[in-house]
Design an enzyme around this catalytic site. Structure first.
Site, PDB file in Angstrom:
ATOM      1  N   ASN A   1      37.844  29.606  58.767  1.00 46.89           N
ATOM      2  CA  ASN A   1      36.794  30.586  58.498  1.00 46.89           C
ATOM      3  C   ASN A   1      35.538  29.785  58.128  1.00 46.89           C
ATOM      4  O   ASN A   1      35.401  29.328  56.998  1.00 46.89           O
ATOM      5  CB  ASN A   1      37.258  31.487  57.337  1.00 46.89           C
ATOM      6  CG  ASN A   1      36.232  32.532  56.951  1.00 46.89           C
ATOM      7  OD1 ASN A   1      35.124  32.551  57.497  1.00 46.89           O
ATOM      8  ND2 ASN A   1      36.603  33.377  56.005  1.00 46.89           N
TER       9      ASN A   1
ATOM     10  N   LYS B   1      36.597  27.564  55.053  1.00 42.26           N
ATOM     11  CA  LYS B   1      37.880  27.896  54.418  1.00 42.26           C
ATOM     12  C   LYS B   1      38.967  27.692  55.460  1.00 42.26           C
ATOM     13  O   LYS B   1      38.734  27.950  56.642  1.00 42.26           O
ATOM     14  CB  LYS B   1      37.902  29.358  53.981  1.00 42.26           C
ATOM     15  CG  LYS B   1      36.957  29.671  52.853  1.00 42.26           C
ATOM     16  CD  LYS B   1      37.148  31.112  52.411  1.00 42.26           C
ATOM     17  CE  LYS B   1      35.924  31.561  51.643  1.00 42.26           C
ATOM     18  NZ  LYS B   1      35.721  32.978  51.603  1.00 42.26           N
TER      19      LYS B   1
ATOM     20  N   ARG C   1      38.022  32.944  62.332  1.00 40.70           N
ATOM     21  CA  ARG C   1      37.362  34.196  61.980  1.00 40.70           C
ATOM     22  C   ARG C   1      35.971  34.177  62.628  1.00 40.70           C
ATOM     23  O   ARG C   1      35.189  33.252  62.400  1.00 40.70           O
ATOM     24  CB  ARG C   1      37.214  34.295  60.467  1.00 40.70           C
ATOM     25  CG  ARG C   1      36.546  35.575  60.066  1.00 40.70           C
ATOM     26  CD  ARG C   1      36.437  35.656  58.570  1.00 40.70           C
ATOM     27  NE  ARG C   1      35.969  36.961  58.182  1.00 40.70           N
ATOM     28  CZ  ARG C   1      35.841  37.349  56.931  1.00 40.70           C
ATOM     29  NH1 ARG C   1      36.160  36.537  55.956  1.00 40.70           N
ATOM     30  NH2 ARG C   1      35.417  38.545  56.650  1.00 40.70           N
TER      31      ARG C   1
ATOM     32  N   HIS D   1      34.563  43.221  58.010  1.00 40.54           N
ATOM     33  CA  HIS D   1      35.804  43.108  57.232  1.00 40.54           C
ATOM     34  C   HIS D   1      37.009  43.633  58.008  1.00 40.54           C
ATOM     35  O   HIS D   1      38.014  44.033  57.426  1.00 40.54           O
ATOM     36  CB  HIS D   1      35.706  43.861  55.885  1.00 40.54           C
ATOM     37  CG  HIS D   1      34.857  43.159  54.880  1.00 40.54           C
ATOM     38  ND1 HIS D   1      34.015  43.820  54.025  1.00 40.54           N
ATOM     39  CD2 HIS D   1      34.725  41.840  54.590  1.00 40.54           C
ATOM     40  CE1 HIS D   1      33.383  42.944  53.253  1.00 40.54           C
ATOM     41  NE2 HIS D   1      33.797  41.737  53.580  1.00 40.54           N
TER      42      HIS D   1
ATOM     43  N   LEU E   1      36.678  45.259  48.005  1.00 45.77           N
ATOM     44  CA  LEU E   1      35.640  44.956  47.016  1.00 45.77           C
ATOM     45  C   LEU E   1      35.743  43.491  46.613  1.00 45.77           C
ATOM     46  O   LEU E   1      36.605  43.122  45.805  1.00 45.77           O
ATOM     47  CB  LEU E   1      35.805  45.853  45.783  1.00 45.77           C
ATOM     48  CG  LEU E   1      35.935  47.361  46.033  1.00 45.77           C
ATOM     49  CD1 LEU E   1      36.157  48.105  44.717  1.00 45.77           C
ATOM     50  CD2 LEU E   1      34.699  47.898  46.751  1.00 45.77           C
ATOM     51  N   GLY E   2      34.902  42.675  47.198  1.00 44.86           N
ATOM     52  CA  GLY E   2      34.876  41.253  46.841  1.00 44.86           C
ATOM     53  C   GLY E   2      33.425  40.842  46.728  1.00 44.86           C
ATOM     54  O   GLY E   2      32.553  41.684  46.480  1.00 44.86           O
ATOM     55  N   ASN E   3      33.168  39.579  46.945  1.00 47.77           N
ATOM     56  CA  ASN E   3      31.782  39.131  46.954  1.00 47.77           C
ATOM     57  C   ASN E   3      31.024  39.844  48.075  1.00 47.77           C
ATOM     58  O   ASN E   3      29.884  40.253  47.912  1.00 47.77           O
ATOM     59  CB  ASN E   3      31.774  37.608  47.140  1.00 47.77           C
ATOM     60  CG  ASN E   3      30.478  37.039  46.681  1.00 47.77           C
ATOM     61  OD1 ASN E   3      29.833  37.595  45.784  1.00 47.77           O
ATOM     62  ND2 ASN E   3      30.069  35.962  47.313  1.00 47.77           N
TER      63      ASN E   3
ATOM     64  N   ARG F   1      24.014  40.783  48.216  1.00 48.38           N
ATOM     65  CA  ARG F   1      23.444  41.594  49.313  1.00 48.38           C
ATOM     66  C   ARG F   1      23.189  43.008  48.829  1.00 48.38           C
ATOM     67  O   ARG F   1      23.944  43.542  48.019  1.00 48.38           O
ATOM     68  CB  ARG F   1      24.396  41.605  50.512  1.00 48.38           C
ATOM     69  CG  ARG F   1      24.375  40.323  51.296  1.00 48.38           C
ATOM     70  CD  ARG F   1      25.413  40.320  52.389  1.00 48.38           C
ATOM     71  NE  ARG F   1      26.604  39.581  52.017  1.00 48.38           N
ATOM     72  CZ  ARG F   1      27.777  39.671  52.625  1.00 48.38           C
ATOM     73  NH1 ARG F   1      27.937  40.491  53.631  1.00 48.38           N
ATOM     74  NH2 ARG F   1      28.793  38.947  52.223  1.00 48.38           N
TER      75      ARG F   1
ATOM     76  N   MET G   1      31.462  39.604  39.328  1.00 49.30           N
ATOM     77  CA  MET G   1      31.861  40.785  38.550  1.00 49.30           C
ATOM     78  C   MET G   1      32.499  40.413  37.208  1.00 49.30           C
ATOM     79  O   MET G   1      32.301  41.082  36.202  1.00 49.30           O
ATOM     80  CB  MET G   1      32.808  41.655  39.389  1.00 49.30           C
ATOM     81  CG  MET G   1      33.169  42.967  38.753  1.00 49.30           C
ATOM     82  SD  MET G   1      31.721  43.978  38.296  1.00 49.30           S
ATOM     83  CE  MET G   1      31.285  44.711  39.869  1.00 49.30           C
ATOM     84  N   ARG G   2      33.259  39.326  37.208  1.00 46.73           N
ATOM     85  CA  ARG G   2      33.895  38.919  35.945  1.00 46.73           C
ATOM     86  C   ARG G   2      32.857  38.652  34.865  1.00 46.73           C
ATOM     87  O   ARG G   2      32.987  39.108  33.723  1.00 46.73           O
ATOM     88  CB  ARG G   2      34.717  37.639  36.162  1.00 46.73           C
ATOM     89  CG  ARG G   2      36.184  37.845  35.994  1.00 46.73           C
ATOM     90  CD  ARG G   2      36.943  36.634  36.374  1.00 46.73           C
ATOM     91  NE  ARG G   2      36.438  36.052  37.626  1.00 46.73           N
ATOM     92  CZ  ARG G   2      37.110  35.191  38.367  1.00 46.73           C
ATOM     93  NH1 ARG G   2      38.294  34.785  37.986  1.00 46.73           N
ATOM     94  NH2 ARG G   2      36.612  34.709  39.479  1.00 46.73           N
TER      95      ARG G   2
ATOM     96  N   GLY H   1      38.686  40.549  45.817  1.00 52.85           N
ATOM     97  CA  GLY H   1      38.739  39.948  44.474  1.00 52.85           C
ATOM     98  C   GLY H   1      38.524  40.952  43.352  1.00 52.85           C
ATOM     99  O   GLY H   1      39.207  40.906  42.322  1.00 52.85           O
TER     100      GLY H   1
ATOM    101  N   GLY I   1      38.647  44.471  43.747  1.00 47.51           N
ATOM    102  CA  GLY I   1      39.624  45.555  43.911  1.00 47.51           C
ATOM    103  C   GLY I   1      41.012  45.175  43.428  1.00 47.51           C
ATOM    104  O   GLY I   1      41.733  45.981  42.843  1.00 47.51           O
TER     105      GLY I   1
ATOM    106  N   GLU J   1      43.338  37.930  55.026  1.00 43.79           N
ATOM    107  CA  GLU J   1      42.677  37.746  56.320  1.00 43.79           C
ATOM    108  C   GLU J   1      43.209  36.498  57.035  1.00 43.79           C
ATOM    109  O   GLU J   1      43.323  36.482  58.257  1.00 43.79           O
ATOM    110  CB  GLU J   1      41.161  37.629  56.109  1.00 43.79           C
ATOM    111  CG  GLU J   1      40.542  38.964  55.725  1.00 43.79           C
ATOM    112  CD  GLU J   1      39.309  38.837  54.845  1.00 43.79           C
ATOM    113  OE1 GLU J   1      39.416  38.213  53.763  1.00 43.79           O
ATOM    114  OE2 GLU J   1      38.258  39.343  55.240  1.00 43.79           O
TER     115      GLU J   1
HETATM  116  P1  AMP Z   1      36.341  37.707  46.774  1.00 47.57           P
HETATM  117  O1  AMP Z   1      35.045  37.549  47.511  1.00 47.57           O
HETATM  118  O2  AMP Z   1      37.263  38.701  47.424  1.00 47.57           O
HETATM  119  O3  AMP Z   1      37.012  36.409  46.446  1.00 47.57           O
HETATM  120  O4  AMP Z   1      35.980  38.366  45.356  1.00 47.57           O
HETATM  121  C1  AMP Z   1      35.116  37.731  44.437  1.00 47.57           C
HETATM  122  C2  AMP Z   1      34.741  38.713  43.340  1.00 47.57           C
HETATM  123  O5  AMP Z   1      35.943  39.127  42.669  1.00 47.57           O
HETATM  124  C3  AMP Z   1      33.824  38.131  42.297  1.00 47.57           C
HETATM  125  O6  AMP Z   1      32.802  39.068  41.963  1.00 47.57           O
HETATM  126  C4  AMP Z   1      34.751  37.953  41.114  1.00 47.57           C
HETATM  127  O7  AMP Z   1      34.080  38.021  39.880  1.00 47.57           O
HETATM  128  C5  AMP Z   1      35.675  39.129  41.274  1.00 47.57           C
HETATM  129  N1  AMP Z   1      36.874  38.969  40.447  1.00 47.57           N
HETATM  130  C6  AMP Z   1      37.882  38.085  40.611  1.00 47.57           C
HETATM  131  N2  AMP Z   1      38.781  38.209  39.591  1.00 47.57           N
HETATM  132  C7  AMP Z   1      38.327  39.191  38.778  1.00 47.57           C
HETATM  133  C8  AMP Z   1      38.791  39.791  37.566  1.00 47.57           C
HETATM  134  N3  AMP Z   1      39.916  39.413  36.991  1.00 47.57           N
HETATM  135  N4  AMP Z   1      38.049  40.793  37.022  1.00 47.57           N
HETATM  136  C9  AMP Z   1      36.898  41.198  37.603  1.00 47.57           C
HETATM  137  N5  AMP Z   1      36.405  40.671  38.735  1.00 47.57           N
HETATM  138  C10 AMP Z   1      37.095  39.682  39.323  1.00 47.57           C
END
Ligand code: AMP
Length: 411
Positions: free
Chosen positions: A25, A32, A104, A192, A220-222, A252, A296-297, A340, A342, A391
């Site tokens: 990817n 990745k 990808r 996606h 729901l990720g980055n 974004r 989000m964390r 991440g 979700g 993925e």
């Molecule tokens: P991804 O792009 O799917 O890897 O998702 C990344 C996002 O997931 C980032 O905003 C992270 O802060 C969020 N994330 C990962 N672990 C947690 C968690 N335990 N609580 C809240 N958000 C999280």
């Protein structure tokens, strides 16, 4: 650049247990990857090269999550990053032969509705699509070219993020612009797709009665998007022509009135590069929080007015989209969280599901806190689930299929 022990000879003479499949990817400044054995879902190794350029870093871990020491070398380009990845894998798995490489690819245009074996014709078609995804497609293509050079004669399989949505109804495929734009390919492609394909397959396996109905998946990720899946097929997606539309993301903007861009052009006199920078890199969670974070964390931990308004907006947009998608399908049987956020954020899942009793959505707080697979209350009309997405596995499966290796091949 050639790879010898991780060899170009594909499967010729190799025992299946020595055969590997590489899933790649290639992003704008990242690469990745995951290496899979002939069968099974556990990668032998996964890793990521980040900030490709003078500051590049590379992390690789094995199936047990233990770090693998990367081979020496500067990660100056996708080519050199791939060369270092291959050298590292060669050292860690000296007997492994790569039989096919899956990639990808963000954009498959209007024609590609399934993975395709890359040849010169395909490469040409993919480059013509670069104008639709200028920030992603050229990097995906440099990943393919680098892998072709590294593994001459080995099948390269392009797996498209748009393919899953290609059967969408016309009303979800169009913009209300002069029709010539539709004919030029200015359409709501949705992205996606590899994630949605994986979730659809998993749901068909673990909850076939739900997958036969009306499902909304929230990735729901980055990057973030949602997809309405009716009887296993995408009927609406929150992302449109580009990966900017729909939900707010890490950086974004998500859905935006096009008048805002006219304002930036006419009143602020910004050029397209400046607007692109704002929409792709300075907006979303980062922009809403006044520069606090795109993560989000961090926002959940911050507990400030800025983090509160950011999370409020994120949740509000998800709920709006969810209502719209349920309306499109005439109701909803299941809501699935992945990505991440979700998969990990109990706060966001709880907030999204609040006040949705009218849709039959009611979560069990204990199950949500444990991140169980089913987090809805026992008697809720709509099932709410968490299904971790993969993925990389979808790409590896396409690569295996391309060389005629079924999932159940004997080792
Ligand atoms: P991804 O792009 O799917 O890897 O998702 C990344 C996002 O997931 C980032 O905003 C992270 O802060 C969020 N994330 C990962 N672990 C947690 C968690 N335990 N609580 C809240 N958000 C999280």
């Amino acid at each position: 650049m050639t790879a010898d022990t991780i060899t170009a000879e594909a499967t010729a003479g190799a025992a299946w247990h020595d055969v590997g499949f590489l899933a790649l990817n290639a992003g704008s400044s990242s690469l990745k990857f995951a290496v899979f054995p002939a069968q099974g879902e556990t990668a032998l190794a996964t890793g990521q090269a980040d900030r490709i350029g003078p500051e590049g870093t590379l992390k690789i871990k094995d199936a047990a999550g233990q770090p693998i020491e990367p081979a020496q070398g500067a990660l100056t380009s996708h080519d050199t990053a791939l060369a270092i990845v291959i050298a590292t894998l060669k050292r860690a798995f000296p007997d492994l032969r790569i039989a096919a490489v899956g990639h990808r690819v963000v954009h498959g245009g209007i024609h590609y509705t399934a993975p395709v074996v890359v040849d010169e014709n395909v490469l040409q078609t993919l480059s013509t699509l670069s104008s639709f995804a200028p920030l992603h497609q050229p990097h995906n293509m440099s990943g393919i070219r680098a892998a072709m050079e590294a593994f001459p004669g080995v099948a390269q399989i392009a797996c498209f993020d748009t393919a899953f949505h290609r059967g969408q109804p016309l009303v979800n495929d169009m913009f209300a612009l002069p029709h010539r734009y539709y004919e030029q390919g200015v359409r709501r492609y949705g992205f996606h797709g590899l994630s949605y394909e994986y979730i659809t397959g998993e749901m068909a396996r673990i909850a076939p009665h739900l997958m036969a109905g009306r499902v909304v998946v929230a990735h729901l990720g980055n990057g973030a998007s949602m997809c309405a899946i009716y009887r296993g097929r995408s009927v609406a997606s929150s992302m449109g022509f580009s990966a900017l539309d729909g939900l707010p993301m890490g950086t974004r903007c998500g859905q935006l009135d096009p008048g805002v861009m006219l304002y930036m052009l006419d009143q602020e006199k910004l050029n397209t590069a400046q607007i692109r920078q704002i929409l792709y890199n300075e907006s979303g969670l980062l922009g809403l929080s006044g520069g606090l974070s795109n993560d989000m964390r961090t926002l959940e931990e911050a507990d400030t007015p800025e983090s509160h308004r950011t999370i409020d907006y994120f949740v509000f947009r998800i709920q709006r989209e969810l209502g719209a998608m349920a309306a499109v399908m005439g109701g909803i049987d299941a809501l699935v969280f992945c990505g991440g956020i979700g998969e990990n954020s109990r706060v966001i899942r709880r907030r999204v599901c609040e006040r949705l009793g009218w849709m039959g959505i009611e979560i069990d707080h204990g199950r949500n806190a444990e991140s169980a697979t089913v987090i809805s209350s026992e008697f809720a009309r709509t099932t709410v689930m968490i299904v971790p997405t993969r993925e990389d596995l979808v790409i590896a499966r396409a690569a295996r299929a391309a060389v005629g290796l079924p999932e159940t091949a004997a080792t």
